[in-house]
Design a protein around this motif. Structure first.
Motif, PDB file in Angstrom:
ATOM      1  N   UNK A 193       0.792  -1.226   0.000  1.00  0.00           N
ATOM      2  CA  UNK A 193       0.000   0.000   0.000  1.00  0.00           C
ATOM      3  C   UNK A 193       0.823   1.273   0.000  1.00  0.00           C
ATOM      4  N   UNK A 194       2.151   1.171  -0.058  1.00  0.00           N
ATOM      5  CA  UNK A 194       3.006   2.358  -0.090  1.00  0.00           C
ATOM      6  C   UNK A 194       2.951   3.010  -1.467  1.00  0.00           C
ATOM      7  N   UNK A 195       2.850   4.334  -1.496  1.00  0.00           N
ATOM      8  CA  UNK A 195       2.869   5.086  -2.743  1.00  0.00           C
ATOM      9  C   UNK A 195       4.295   5.129  -3.263  1.00  0.00           C
ATOM     10  N   UNK A 196       4.466   4.834  -4.567  1.00  0.00           N
ATOM     11  CA  UNK A 196       5.787   4.903  -5.187  1.00  0.00           C
ATOM     12  C   UNK A 196       5.696   5.681  -6.497  1.00  0.00           C
ATOM     13  N   UNK A 197       6.789   6.360  -6.826  1.00  0.00           N
ATOM     14  CA  UNK A 197       6.898   7.201  -8.020  1.00  0.00           C
ATOM     15  C   UNK A 197       7.831   6.523  -9.006  1.00  0.00           C
ATOM     16  N   UNK A 198       7.418   6.415 -10.233  1.00  0.00           N
ATOM     17  CA  UNK A 198       8.152   5.619 -11.218  1.00  0.00           C
ATOM     18  C   UNK A 198       9.591   6.085 -11.442  1.00  0.00           C
ATOM     19  N   UNK A 199       9.831   7.370 -11.431  1.00  0.00           N
ATOM     20  CA  UNK A 199      11.177   7.887 -11.694  1.00  0.00           C
ATOM     21  C   UNK A 199      12.149   7.621 -10.551  1.00  0.00           C
ATOM     22  N   UNK A 200      11.639   7.302  -9.378  1.00  0.00           N
ATOM     23  CA  UNK A 200      12.504   7.090  -8.218  1.00  0.00           C
ATOM     24  C   UNK A 200      12.719   5.593  -8.008  1.00  0.00           C
ATOM     25  N   UNK A 201      13.804   5.078  -8.584  1.00  0.00           N
ATOM     26  CA  UNK A 201      14.104   3.647  -8.508  1.00  0.00           C
ATOM     27  C   UNK A 201      15.433   3.462  -7.797  1.00  0.00           C
ATOM     28  N   UNK A 202      15.449   2.599  -6.783  1.00  0.00           N
ATOM     29  CA  UNK A 202      16.696   2.225  -6.137  1.00  0.00           C
ATOM     30  C   UNK A 202      17.224   3.190  -5.098  1.00  0.00           C
TER      31      UNK A 202
END
Length: 191
Positions: free
Chosen positions: A97-106
């Motif tokens: 359920x955590x919100x994640x942003x595609x550009x922020x990886x790793x």
């Protein structure tokens, strides 16, 4: 020589332009550079390179790379839960359920994500879509290669991050140069 604003003459030449060219000394060996190279201070020639590198393999014998191929990452992102009112190409929720942003990886931030092996690679997990999930990066790092970890434990490892719609807009604007809404934004549709 040119004159500057005060009328004084200034030198227009470059120190590197005025130096004489220094040629490198001739090679001490008769081997051409393509026929020989140095590996760990040992001369490797065409004759003995097979002995050193004959069994070298670039990929594993069963063709299972440790990282997910690009196409699998794309499909894994599509599997993750969409966030209502947001562009699904940019925003998703991981399986906790955590919100994640595609550009922020790793990266280690609360909106950052990794593509996680559900069954760890070190325990025989394949780099396939069935074994891939989007997971907040901090959770993935704390999970490590453990398989016997409960959902509740993983939720405790989550970086809590309360992100407003305005915060999301600012992130999109800085990363993409615009803000796009998802197809299910609600509101009025003028016909």
């Amino acid at each position: 020589m040119r004159r500057n604003k005060g009328g004084k003459r200034r030198n227009n030449s470059s120190p590197t332009r005025d130096r004489p060219l220094v040629s490198s000394p001739p090679p001490s060996s008769t081997l051409s550079p393509s026929a020989a190279s140095v590996v760990d201070r040992e001369l490797v020639t065409e004759e003995n390179h097979l002995a050193l590198f004959g069994n070298l393999q670039i990929s594993s014998p069963d063709n299972n790379p440790r990282s997910f191929p690009y196409g699998v990452k794309q499909q894994c992102w599509e599997k993750a839960e969409k966030i209502k009112g947001r562009d699904p190409e940019r925003w998703r929720r991981d399986f906790l359920g955590n919100t994640v942003f595609r550009k922020l990886v790793g990266c280690p931030g609360c909106l950052c994500h990794d593509y996680d092996h559900i069954i760890p690679y070190s325990k025989g997990g394949k780099s396939t879509l069935d074994n891939c999930q989007v997971l907040q990066a901090t959770v993935n790092r704390s999970k490590g290669n453990r398989t016997e970890i409960s959902r509740a434990e993983l939720i405790q490892k989550s970086s809590y991050c309360r992100v407003s719609g305005r915060d999301m807009d600012l992130l999109e604007l800085s990363a993409y140069g615009n803000v796009r809404r998802g197809p299910d934004t609600g509101g009025c549709n003028i016909q």
